[in-house]
Design a protein around this motif. Structure first.
Motif, PDB file in Angstrom:
ATOM      1  N   LEU A 149       0.928  -1.494   0.512  1.00  0.00           N
ATOM      2  CA  LEU A 149      -0.367   0.126   0.227  1.00  0.00           C
ATOM      3  C   LEU A 149       0.919   0.835   0.321  1.00  0.00           C
ATOM      4  N   LYS A 150       1.169   2.305  -1.158  1.00  0.00           N
ATOM      5  CA  LYS A 150       1.519   3.036  -0.913  1.00  0.00           C
ATOM      6  C   LYS A 150       0.727   4.429  -0.686  1.00  0.00           C
ATOM      7  N   VAL A 151       1.216   4.951   0.477  1.00  0.00           N
ATOM      8  CA  VAL A 151       0.510   6.377   1.332  1.00  0.00           C
ATOM      9  C   VAL A 151       1.248   7.487   0.646  1.00  0.00           C
ATOM     10  N   LEU A 209       8.532  -7.148   6.188  1.00  0.00           N
ATOM     11  CA  LEU A 209       7.439  -6.713   5.825  1.00  0.00           C
ATOM     12  C   LEU A 209       6.215  -7.200   6.693  1.00  0.00           C
ATOM     13  N   LEU A 210       6.501  -9.078   6.000  1.00  0.00           N
ATOM     14  CA  LEU A 210       5.724  -9.516   7.547  1.00  0.00           C
ATOM     15  C   LEU A 210       5.536  -9.320   9.197  1.00  0.00           C
ATOM     16  N   LEU A 211       6.776  -8.284   9.679  1.00  0.00           N
ATOM     17  CA  LEU A 211       6.997  -8.477  10.908  1.00  0.00           C
ATOM     18  C   LEU A 211       6.362  -6.945  11.098  1.00  0.00           C
ATOM     19  N   ALA A 212       6.727  -5.674  10.457  1.00  0.00           N
ATOM     20  CA  ALA A 212       5.523  -4.552   9.950  1.00  0.00           C
ATOM     21  C   ALA A 212       4.089  -4.462   9.888  1.00  0.00           C
ATOM     22  N   GLN A 233      27.496  -0.810  -2.572  1.00  0.00           N
ATOM     23  CA  GLN A 233      25.918  -1.439  -2.002  1.00  0.00           C
ATOM     24  C   GLN A 233      25.143  -1.447  -3.339  1.00  0.00           C
ATOM     25  N   VAL A 234      24.496  -1.955  -3.543  1.00  0.00           N
ATOM     26  CA  VAL A 234      23.450  -1.431  -4.496  1.00  0.00           C
ATOM     27  C   VAL A 234      21.848  -2.089  -3.912  1.00  0.00           C
ATOM     28  N   LEU A 235      20.776  -1.064  -3.900  1.00  0.00           N
ATOM     29  CA  LEU A 235      19.667  -0.783  -3.211  1.00  0.00           C
ATOM     30  C   LEU A 235      18.954  -1.822  -4.055  1.00  0.00           C
ATOM     31  N   LEU A 236      18.330  -2.744  -3.278  1.00  0.00           N
ATOM     32  CA  LEU A 236      17.268  -3.933  -3.600  1.00  0.00           C
ATOM     33  C   LEU A 236      15.675  -3.625  -3.620  1.00  0.00           C
ATOM     34  N   GLY A 237      15.863  -2.607  -2.341  1.00  0.00           N
ATOM     35  CA  GLY A 237      14.130  -1.814  -1.475  1.00  0.00           C
ATOM     36  C   GLY A 237      14.581  -0.638  -1.321  1.00  0.00           C
ATOM     37  N   ALA A 238      13.681  -0.153  -1.534  1.00  0.00           N
ATOM     38  CA  ALA A 238      13.325   0.883  -0.447  1.00  0.00           C
ATOM     39  C   ALA A 238      11.588   0.632  -0.216  1.00  0.00           C
ATOM     40  N   VAL A 239      12.358   0.513   1.592  1.00  0.00           N
ATOM     41  CA  VAL A 239      11.146  -0.519   2.358  1.00  0.00           C
ATOM     42  C   VAL A 239      10.635   0.926   3.003  1.00  0.00           C
ATOM     43  N   PHE A 240       9.445   1.281   2.791  1.00  0.00           N
ATOM     44  CA  PHE A 240       8.542   2.566   3.309  1.00  0.00           C
ATOM     45  C   PHE A 240       7.901   1.728   4.327  1.00  0.00           C
ATOM     46  N   LEU A 241       7.334   2.242   5.486  1.00  0.00           N
ATOM     47  CA  LEU A 241       6.515   1.491   6.767  1.00  0.00           C
ATOM     48  C   LEU A 241       5.729   3.413   7.019  1.00  0.00           C
ATOM     49  N   ALA A 268       3.156  -5.686  13.203  1.00  0.00           N
ATOM     50  CA  ALA A 268       2.922  -4.497  14.205  1.00  0.00           C
ATOM     51  C   ALA A 268       1.953  -3.086  13.242  1.00  0.00           C
ATOM     52  N   GLY A 269       1.370  -3.666  12.378  1.00  0.00           N
ATOM     53  CA  GLY A 269       0.126  -2.909  12.105  1.00  0.00           C
ATOM     54  C   GLY A 269       0.932  -1.178  11.327  1.00  0.00           C
ATOM     55  N   TRP A 270       1.915  -1.871  10.928  1.00  0.00           N
ATOM     56  CA  TRP A 270       2.434  -0.709   9.899  1.00  0.00           C
ATOM     57  C   TRP A 270       1.964  -0.908   7.957  1.00  0.00           C
ATOM     58  N   ASN A 271       1.177  -0.279   8.022  1.00  0.00           N
ATOM     59  CA  ASN A 271       0.507  -0.283   5.451  1.00  0.00           C
ATOM     60  C   ASN A 271       2.556  -0.327   5.613  1.00  0.00           C
ATOM     61  N   ASN A 272       2.684  -1.260   4.684  1.00  0.00           N
ATOM     62  CA  ASN A 272       4.154  -1.197   3.701  1.00  0.00           C
ATOM     63  C   ASN A 272       3.928  -1.403   2.445  1.00  0.00           C
ATOM     64  N   TYR A 273       5.698  -1.134   2.082  1.00  0.00           N
ATOM     65  CA  TYR A 273       5.797  -1.060   0.348  1.00  0.00           C
ATOM     66  C   TYR A 273       6.632  -1.632   0.174  1.00  0.00           C
ATOM     67  N   TRP A 274       7.338  -1.876  -0.853  1.00  0.00           N
ATOM     68  CA  TRP A 274       8.424  -2.399  -1.020  1.00  0.00           C
ATOM     69  C   TRP A 274       8.589  -1.591  -2.619  1.00  0.00           C
ATOM     70  N   SER A 275       9.537  -0.772  -2.571  1.00  0.00           N
ATOM     71  CA  SER A 275       9.532   0.445  -3.848  1.00  0.00           C
ATOM     72  C   SER A 275      11.380   0.004  -4.325  1.00  0.00           C
ATOM     73  N   SER A 276      10.999  -0.327  -5.859  1.00  0.00           N
ATOM     74  CA  SER A 276      12.533  -0.007  -6.190  1.00  0.00           C
ATOM     75  C   SER A 276      13.255   1.272  -6.038  1.00  0.00           C
ATOM     76  N   GLY A 277      12.303   1.824  -6.163  1.00  0.00           N
ATOM     77  CA  GLY A 277      13.540   3.342  -5.070  1.00  0.00           C
ATOM     78  C   GLY A 277      13.302   4.595  -6.027  1.00  0.00           C
ATOM     79  N   GLY A 278      13.026   4.716  -7.347  1.00  0.00           N
ATOM     80  CA  GLY A 278      12.821   5.782  -8.065  1.00  0.00           C
ATOM     81  C   GLY A 278      14.269   6.617  -7.787  1.00  0.00           C
ATOM     82  N   VAL A 279      14.255   7.900  -7.564  1.00  0.00           N
ATOM     83  CA  VAL A 279      15.126   8.540  -7.342  1.00  0.00           C
ATOM     84  C   VAL A 279      16.087   8.555  -6.113  1.00  0.00           C
ATOM     85  N   LEU A 280      15.547   7.616  -5.319  1.00  0.00           N
ATOM     86  CA  LEU A 280      16.730   6.778  -3.749  1.00  0.00           C
ATOM     87  C   LEU A 280      17.772   6.243  -4.588  1.00  0.00           C
TER      88      LEU A 280
END
Ligand code: FMN
Length: 214
Positions: free
Chosen positions: A13-15, A142-145, A175-183, A148-160
């Motif tokens: 879920l992207k907020v 993601l499962l733990l989030a 290092q290589v970004l694998l996921g920008a994970v939003f909580l 814990a009640g967080w909406n979450n989103y695994w993003s490739s990251g775009g500009v990040l």
């Protein structure tokens, strides 16, 4: 939450908050809650230790991933900083304006045989397994989030994914970004939200698994 329920409940879920009206910072306990799920997410399998070139104090674990945690306060700073650049940030600023935290998860490629551009790596079995192990750690997160009640989103990251943002965050360029994970908070306050576009196309188990007969 029982494990099966957490797996069935997890969803993207992207907020999308207004970057010009970022949400106020969450209460103090949020940092402890994030620390708690990170501590549990470590329980992912990994096959080979990361190359020692990646081990620098205090991040000396041999696991082939790194979690760089960006607090809500730092997410709001990023909203501003990105807004002051010419970089295309798509909906990233909207999400940074709402997030309780962003976990920049990187994986640690083995040193390349030949010089590589930023973000590139050798297509070796060990690198594949480093990515696989790091993905398992992200799924734990993601499962733990979810639990814990967080909406979450695994993003490739775009500009990040950019060198500029890595620099701002102090993430080594090897290092290589694998996921920008939003909580995101559970309460989305009536702002726009977007589910994962491919969620309903997964099909049934019979469409992606089969019994083998020799
Ligand atoms: C490696 C990876 C990168 C992803 N990057 C993006 C992304 O950049 N943008 C996006 O909209 N969704 C991204 N997603 C989320 C997928 O869209 C989402 O998982 C998919 O639609 C299935 O929905 P579900 O997570 O609700 O099951 C990514 C997922 C993975 C595993």
């Amino acid at each position: 939450m029982e494990l099966k329920k957490a797996i069935e409940t997890r969803h993207t879920l992207k907020v999308l908050a207004d970057p010009d009206s970022p949400w106020e910072l969450p209460q103090g306990e949020t940092q402890d809650k994030v620390a708690g799920i990170l501590a549990a997410a470590i329980n992912a399998p990994y096959h080979k230790p990361a190359d020692k070139a990646h081990l620098a104090e205090p991040l000396t674990s041999p696991v082939p991933w790194r979690f760089h945690v960006v607090s809500a306060g730092q997410c709001r700073k990023l909203v501003q900083k990105l807004g002051n650049t010419d970089l295309q940030s798509g909906k990233i600023r909207n999400m940074l304006a709402a997030a309780d935290a962003l976990v920049m998860t990187t994986w640690l490629p083995n040193p390349a045989g030949q010089a590589k551009a930023f973000g590139e790596f050798d297509p070796t079995l060990q690198n594949m397994e480093h990515i696989a192990a790091s993905s398992a750690a992200i799924q734990n997160l993601l499962l733990l989030a979810t639990e814990a009640g967080w909406n979450n989103y695994w993003s490739s990251g775009g500009v990040l994914r950019s060198e500029l943002v890595f620099g701002w965050m102090g993430i080594p360029l090897e290092q290589v970004l694998l996921g920008a994970v939003f909580l995101f908070p559970e309460d989305t306050r009536g702002v726009d939200v977007k589910p994962g576009g491919l969620r309903d196309r997964k099909g049934s188990a019979s469409q992606w698994s089969r019994m083998v007969e020799i």
